[in-house]
Scaffold this active site. Structure first.
Site, PDB file in Angstrom:
ATOM      1  N   VAL A  76       0.824  -1.208   0.000  1.00 16.51           N
ATOM      2  CA  VAL A  76       0.000   0.000   0.000  1.00 16.51           C
ATOM      3  C   VAL A  76       0.856   1.256   0.000  1.00 16.51           C
ATOM      4  O   VAL A  76       0.578   2.217  -0.720  1.00 16.51           O
ATOM      5  CB  VAL A  76      -0.965  -0.020   1.200  1.00 16.51           C
ATOM      6  CG1 VAL A  76      -1.696   1.318   1.342  1.00 16.51           C
ATOM      7  CG2 VAL A  76      -1.972  -1.163   1.056  1.00 16.51           C
ATOM      8  N   ASP A  77       1.922   1.278   0.807  1.00 21.02           N
ATOM      9  CA  ASP A  77       2.737   2.486   0.939  1.00 21.02           C
ATOM     10  C   ASP A  77       3.442   2.832  -0.372  1.00 21.02           C
ATOM     11  O   ASP A  77       3.490   3.996  -0.774  1.00 21.02           O
ATOM     12  CB  ASP A  77       3.763   2.301   2.062  1.00 21.02           C
ATOM     13  CG  ASP A  77       3.839   3.516   2.973  1.00 21.02           C
ATOM     14  OD1 ASP A  77       3.077   4.477   2.756  1.00 21.02           O
ATOM     15  OD2 ASP A  77       4.655   3.505   3.900  1.00 21.02           O
ATOM     16  N   ASP A  78       4.025   1.840  -1.038  1.00 21.72           N
ATOM     17  CA  ASP A  78       4.680   2.122  -2.305  1.00 21.72           C
ATOM     18  C   ASP A  78       3.673   2.522  -3.375  1.00 21.72           C
ATOM     19  O   ASP A  78       3.994   3.297  -4.283  1.00 21.72           O
ATOM     20  CB  ASP A  78       5.482   0.907  -2.767  1.00 21.72           C
ATOM     21  CG  ASP A  78       6.859   0.875  -2.149  1.00 21.72           C
ATOM     22  OD1 ASP A  78       7.735   1.584  -2.641  1.00 21.72           O
ATOM     23  OD2 ASP A  78       7.040   0.159  -1.153  1.00 21.72           O
TER      24      ASP A  78
END
Length: 628
Positions: free
Chosen positions: A372-374
């Site tokens: 999710v973060d990338d």
């Protein structure tokens, strides 16, 4: 004066980033994780009798360059006397390399530290497994997760996919190795028996073994009822585990792109009868070698590469700092990112069966496990391309829909897979099980996702995904006003992500949740105007000051305060003054880890962070307070 220094500081960082960009548009700043991967690489090469002497010798030199005067190795500056597990890893690698005898004064000092701190028995689980497979440590009578677990259908309350993606990647080869009680020695293997303090050389004490034997038997009995005969059950489980690994080998030959899982996979394949020179093993070793980077004149084998992460964050920070989306720097970076968007389904689909691929992974060669973060970082970077390049809209929509689909049922966001936070899994007698085997909602992921949704999409605050995310953050705020950040150090990181996320989705500055966070950040500001946090925060489960300011922690804290304030406060002004005066700082605080993966055992020094977050914060300061 401060305004001029802000602009000059931004210009210096931008010029540095321009010079450091690779021809393919990426930024390949090192992902540094101490000396354990270097140690394991030596042990692996010696076990495989692969005589890459130049690399082995250079790795030993890097390891020795990090040794403390007392003979130990540390994971971070203020850890104390040293880290037992890292010291065992280093000692074993240096001895196995063949270049340093036991009577070398540096090894003798390391041995004294190891024995004084409990010996091999007190090492971390991963090191004990490494010692077991290389013939230096006994396997336990049983391993708490039987290999038959892999056969339990996903519809059962506890099954193989109850483990996180990272947990499965590492536990699959471990289960094969533990099942076979596999070990391998060579004629070069050193004798480590003098590093045991007690006669008990098992992983677990008798009480723990007895406690979990019944669980082990119950699991096997339940699966037997589903599958059939024990012998057939065992054969199916071994084959399923092998195929799980082989089906998730990345184009570079590594298993999921991680050093640890690839290292373990190689030994698991040896346990299954693969010869040392089998192409799959050779390709895996070459994949690990391709993670090599150079630090202070020494090679370092990275745990993985951070190419997508670095490139997306830097491209976005540059755009926030005023670099045009049409600038070649941004164009090349975004072209790279668009090529790295995932088009294949990964294991995430097990818990998210109705979503389509569209995420991004962390590493350069990452095709099957997005996070999710990338994904939100990459989407921030390409946001400008959606209007400039209509063909980008499809990538944007796929990525945004994937992010929304990954929201946990509790309202927060995980890293890799949704709804993999079983309380029962955390009870398994696996060291750091809550980090290794689960992927819960976290303040940093939830806050950063809200920040993306609020700043880069047209979703309203009342959208169910946003309102649920807001509720999760409010409910999970610490009593002192901070939030714990699972993937960074630590409470400052989580608080920055939460505050900027809440502000992005229009939570007011006078909201009690925001006010508590601001009061906490201001209360921990150092006299020099900066902020700093110790890696010990994560193990202690509470904020521990570093007693020194770092550029990255200062940038995080400032960015949060800037997002809340309508005009520069005293805390902001002091912080900005510290930041601009110390942009070129080179000391231990610059190298201090700002990321973590497993509390107390795995810390990350992102070499890119000293540029990314000061630039982003200075840009936000300028955009809000200097141009109005």
């Amino acid at each position: 004066m401060t305004d001029r220094l802000v602009v000059e500081g931004m210009e210096r960082i931008i010029e540095t980033l321009k010079q450091d960009q690779a021809p393919n548009g990426t930024w390949n700043y090192p992902f540094e994780t101490g000396i354990s991967t270097d140690s394991y690489m030596i042990i692996l090469l010696r076990t495989l009798e692969s005589h890459d002497e130049n690399l082995i010798k250079q790795l030993t030199e890097r390891i020795l360059s990090k040794q403390q005067d007392n003979g130990a190795w540390k994971l971070f500056y203020d850890e104390g006397a040293g880290n037992l597990t890292a010291t065992i890893d280093a000692y074993y690698a240096l001895l196995y390399s063949g270049y340093y005898p036991k009577n070398d004064k540096r090894l003798q000092a390391a041995k004294r530290f190891i024995l004084a701190n409990g010996g091999l028995e007190k090492a971390h689980m991963f090191t004990k497994i490494m010692l077991a497979v290389t013939g230096q440590h006994k396997w336990p009578v049983f391993f708490p997760i039987p290999i038959e677990v892999i056969l339990i259908p996903p519809t059962f309350p506890i099954n193989f996919y109850s483990f996180s993606e990272y947990g499965r990647a590492n536990m699959t080869p471990i289960m094969i190795l533990a099942n076979r009680k596999f070990h391998i020695k060579t004629k070069e293997s050193p004798d480590m028996t003098d590093l045991f303090v007690s006669r008990d050389r098992n992983f677990y004490h008798t009480r723990e073994e007895e406690q979990w034997r019944s669980f082990y038997k119950d699991v096997k009995s339940s699966i037997k009822k589903i599958v059939g005969f024990p012998q057939e059950l065992h054969r199916l489980a071994i084959n399923e585990a092998k195929q799980y690994m082989l089906n998730r080998i990345e184009p570079d030959g590594t298993f999921y792109g991680y050093f640890s899982s690839t290292f373990l996979m190689i030994f698991a394949l040896l346990a299954l009868g693969y010869p040392k020179n089998h192409p799959t093993i050779t390709n895996a070793v070459n994949g690990l070698k391709s993670m090599r980077t150079e630090l202070d004149g020494h090679p370092h084998i990275q745990y993985t590469t951070a190419t997508v992460w670095n490139t997306s964050l830097i491209s976005y920070a540059l755009q926030e700092a005023g670099v045009s989306p049409k600038d070649p720097m941004i164009k090349q970076a975004n072209d790279y990112l668009l090529r790295r968007q995932h088009v294949k389904y990964g294991d995430w689909v097990v818990h998210n069966p109705h979503a389509f691929p569209g995420g991004w992974g962390f590493a350069d060669v990452n095709t099957i496990h997005p996070d999710v973060d990338d994904t939100t970082a990459s989407l921030r970077s390409i946001a400008s391309e959606v209007t400039l390049q209509p063909n980008v809209r499809g990538a944007w929509e796929r990525g945004t829909l994937w992010v929304l689909s990954m929201q946990n049922d509790d309202g927060g966001w995980p890293a890799f897979e949704k709804n993999t936070d079983s309380k029962l899994i955390k009870l398994l007698p696996v060291e750091k099980a809550e980090y290794l085997l689960t992927d819960p909602s976290s303040a940093d992921l939830t806050g950063r996702t809200l920040e993306f949704l609020g700043s880069s999409t047209n979703l309203v605050k009342t959208h169910p995904a946003i309102s649920a995310g807001i509720d999760w953050l409010i409910q999970n705020q610490e009593k002192d006003g901070s939030w714990y950040g699972r993937w960074g150090i630590c409470y400052i990181y989580g608080t920055w992500a939460a505050v900027t996320g809440l502000r992005s989705v229009r939570v007011r500055s006078n909201n009690s949740t925001i006010k508590k966070a601001v009061n906490w950040l201001e209360s921990i500001q150092n006299p020099d105007g900066g902020w700093g946090e110790s890696c010990r925060s994560d193990s202690n489960n509470e904020y521990v000051p570093l007693k020194a300011s770092t550029l990255t922690h200062t940038a995080w804290a400032l960015d949060a305060l800037i997002s809340v304030s309508e005009k520069p406060t005293r805390a902001i002004i002091k912080g900005i003054e510290f930041l601009v005066k110390n942009l070129d700082r080179e000391d231990w605080t610059t190298d201090y880890p700002k990321g973590q993966g497993m509390a107390g055992n795995f810390y990350i020094h992102y070499h890119s962070y000293r540029y990314i977050f000061p630039l982003l914060t200075l840009a936000h300061y300028r955009n809000k307070f200097m141009e109005n």
